[in-house]
Design a protein around this motif. Structure first.
Motif, PDB file in Angstrom:
ATOM      1  N   PHE A 139       0.935  -0.869  -0.015  1.00 36.89           N
ATOM      2  CA  PHE A 139       0.024   0.139   0.062  1.00 36.89           C
ATOM      3  C   PHE A 139       0.715   1.148  -0.096  1.00 36.89           C
ATOM      4  N   LYS A 140       0.028   2.689   0.034  1.00 38.64           N
ATOM      5  CA  LYS A 140       1.275   3.660  -0.437  1.00 38.64           C
ATOM      6  C   LYS A 140       2.133   3.937   0.664  1.00 38.64           C
ATOM      7  N   GLY A 148       0.360   0.757 -10.474  1.00 36.53           N
ATOM      8  CA  GLY A 148      -0.495   1.230 -11.192  1.00 36.53           C
ATOM      9  C   GLY A 148      -2.088   2.109 -10.632  1.00 36.53           C
ATOM     10  N   GLU A 149      -2.426   2.619 -11.514  1.00 39.23           N
ATOM     11  CA  GLU A 149      -4.368   3.599 -10.633  1.00 39.23           C
ATOM     12  C   GLU A 149      -4.110   2.950  -8.718  1.00 39.23           C
ATOM     13  N   ASN A 150      -4.641   2.596  -8.382  1.00 37.66           N
ATOM     14  CA  ASN A 150      -4.770   2.060  -7.975  1.00 37.66           C
ATOM     15  C   ASN A 150      -3.885   0.692  -6.554  1.00 37.66           C
ATOM     16  N   ARG A 151      -2.480   0.327  -7.300  1.00 32.30           N
ATOM     17  CA  ARG A 151      -1.660  -0.411  -7.382  1.00 32.30           C
ATOM     18  C   ARG A 151      -0.512  -0.408  -6.534  1.00 32.30           C
ATOM     19  N   HIS A 152      -0.130  -0.669  -5.912  1.00 35.47           N
ATOM     20  CA  HIS A 152       1.823  -0.280  -4.991  1.00 35.47           C
ATOM     21  C   HIS A 152       2.258  -0.958  -3.938  1.00 35.47           C
ATOM     22  N   ILE A 153       3.128  -1.294  -5.099  1.00 39.91           N
ATOM     23  CA  ILE A 153       4.508  -2.494  -4.411  1.00 39.91           C
ATOM     24  C   ILE A 153       5.275  -1.985  -3.618  1.00 39.91           C
ATOM     25  N   GLU A 154       6.463  -3.173  -3.078  1.00 39.95           N
ATOM     26  CA  GLU A 154       7.875  -3.095  -2.292  1.00 39.95           C
ATOM     27  C   GLU A 154       8.759  -3.321  -3.048  1.00 39.95           C
ATOM     28  N   ASP A 173       9.227   0.643 -15.829  1.00 41.05           N
ATOM     29  CA  ASP A 173       7.893   0.748 -16.578  1.00 41.05           C
ATOM     30  C   ASP A 173       7.290  -0.536 -15.642  1.00 41.05           C
ATOM     31  N   PRO A 174       6.284  -0.078 -15.745  1.00 42.24           N
ATOM     32  CA  PRO A 174       5.464  -1.057 -14.131  1.00 42.24           C
ATOM     33  C   PRO A 174       4.912  -2.204 -14.919  1.00 42.24           C
ATOM     34  N   GLU A 175       3.778  -1.424 -16.164  1.00 43.02           N
ATOM     35  CA  GLU A 175       3.750  -2.645 -17.412  1.00 43.02           C
ATOM     36  C   GLU A 175       4.292  -3.481 -17.691  1.00 43.02           C
ATOM     37  N   GLU A 176       6.218  -3.617 -17.919  1.00 41.65           N
ATOM     38  CA  GLU A 176       7.012  -5.040 -18.245  1.00 41.65           C
ATOM     39  C   GLU A 176       7.588  -5.263 -17.024  1.00 41.65           C
ATOM     40  N   GLN A 177       7.677  -4.742 -16.199  1.00 39.13           N
ATOM     41  CA  GLN A 177       8.516  -4.935 -14.170  1.00 39.13           C
ATOM     42  C   GLN A 177       9.927  -4.936 -15.104  1.00 39.13           C
ATOM     43  N   ALA A 178      10.152  -3.383 -15.375  1.00 42.64           N
ATOM     44  CA  ALA A 178      11.240  -3.300 -16.111  1.00 42.64           C
ATOM     45  C   ALA A 178      11.711  -2.298 -15.796  1.00 42.64           C
ATOM     46  N   PRO A 237       2.839   4.584 -18.238  1.00 48.10           N
ATOM     47  CA  PRO A 237       1.604   4.185 -18.190  1.00 48.10           C
ATOM     48  C   PRO A 237       0.226   4.581 -17.407  1.00 48.10           C
ATOM     49  N   HIS A 238       0.579   3.786 -16.391  1.00 48.74           N
ATOM     50  CA  HIS A 238      -0.786   4.525 -15.558  1.00 48.74           C
ATOM     51  C   HIS A 238      -1.115   6.007 -15.124  1.00 48.74           C
ATOM     52  N   ILE A 239       0.124   6.386 -14.870  1.00 50.99           N
ATOM     53  CA  ILE A 239       0.780   8.486 -15.105  1.00 50.99           C
ATOM     54  C   ILE A 239       0.088   8.908 -15.684  1.00 50.99           C
ATOM     55  N   GLU A 240       0.452   8.528 -17.083  1.00 51.74           N
ATOM     56  CA  GLU A 240       0.017   9.149 -18.276  1.00 51.74           C
ATOM     57  C   GLU A 240      -2.228   9.425 -18.233  1.00 51.74           C
ATOM     58  N   ARG A 241      -2.385   7.689 -18.318  1.00 52.77           N
ATOM     59  CA  ARG A 241      -3.747   8.032 -18.063  1.00 52.77           C
ATOM     60  C   ARG A 241      -4.374   8.917 -17.328  1.00 52.77           C
TER      61      ARG A 241
END
Length: 261
Positions: A139-140, A148-154, A173-178, A237-241
């Motif tokens: 969580f944040k 992602g818009e509603n996703r937070h990771i460690e 790049d969160p979508e590619e996890q890279a 990308p999620h920030i762009e959206r």
């Protein structure tokens, strides 16, 4: 020793030592940040240090807002009290086994929030630095990264030591996890990224000292960045959206090399 909001030394109460926070010459004043050791001062006072970080009124760490905590060093007992006050772990270095032993080295610093991750290999701009592995959902909080818009990771790896910069060396790049290089990197170059590139609204804003030509001065998430600055930085990308929803403007996400203006 007098007080200063931009001190020359810090006190280590556990080791009973005084440690220099900057280069000191003969005749330089020894001063420390009084709230670094004092929770609730018996005699508050107005500060005249005139530094850019000056709190104006010094009454103890108890009254310093979360948004200012990153600017200062605090002793362990004050950190513990701040954790209890805000229910947030401000100091959470990764101390497990190295995840990227041949790729990333952590350079630790005596000054809080000054340790960093550096690369052990060369990379060209646009090249993948590494895949992001071993993450867990969260969580944040201060250590998390928004994926992602509603996703937070460690991150759970040496990557947690990547500092912020308004002139970053890598992008996430969160979508590619890279992670990709934004500029040519040499061995021992710091891995830094633009925190608002992944964070819409940060749990702990802070003042930026990167001194780059693009420096935003205060970092509190991309939500506060005006539309006129969208093209100056890479955003995930999620920030762009989220920008598109806020501004009603579509801009093709930047995926090339970062170019300073």
């Amino acid at each position: 020793m007098n007080h200063s909001c931009e001190p020359s030394v810090k006190l280590d109460c556990e080791k009973q030592q005084i440690i220099a926070m900057k280069e000191l010459k003969v005749g330089d004043e020894l001063c420390f940040f009084y709230p670094s050791t004092e929770w609730d001062m018996s005699q508050p006072f107005d500060c005249w240090c005139q530094s850019s970080l000056c709190l104006k009124t010094i009454s103890g760490a108890k009254n310093i807002p979360k948004s200012k905590l990153n600017n200062f060093h605090f002793t362990k007992h004050i950190v513990d009290l701040l954790k209890e006050r805000d229910q947030l772990n401000y100091y959470k270095p990764y101390s497990g086994a190295p995840v990227y032993p041949d790729l990333i080295k952590v350079e630790e610093s005596l000054q809080d929030f000054s340790s960093k991750a550096v690369t052990l290999k060369k990379f060209t701009a646009g090249e993948k630095v590494c895949d992001i592995v071993g993450i867990t959902e969260g969580f944040k909080v201060w250590t998390s990264v928004q994926f992602g818009e509603n996703r937070h990771i460690e991150l759970n790896s040496e990557l947690v030591y990547m500092n912020h910069s308004c002139d970053p060396s890598i992008r996430i790049d969160p979508e590619e996890q890279a992670i990709y290089a934004l500029k040519d990197l040499n061995v021992n170059d710091e891995l830094s990224f633009f925190y608002p590139s992944t964070e819409w609204e940060m749990s702990q804003p802070f003042d930026c000292w990167c001194h780059s030509t693009n420096c935003l001065k205060n970092i509190n998430g991309s939500k506060s960045i005006p539309a006129s600055l969208r093209t100056k930085f890479y955003f995930a990308p999620h920030i762009e959206r989220l920008f598109d929803d806020r501004d009603g403007i579509y801009r093709k996400p930047f995926t090339g090399r970062y170019i300073p203006y």
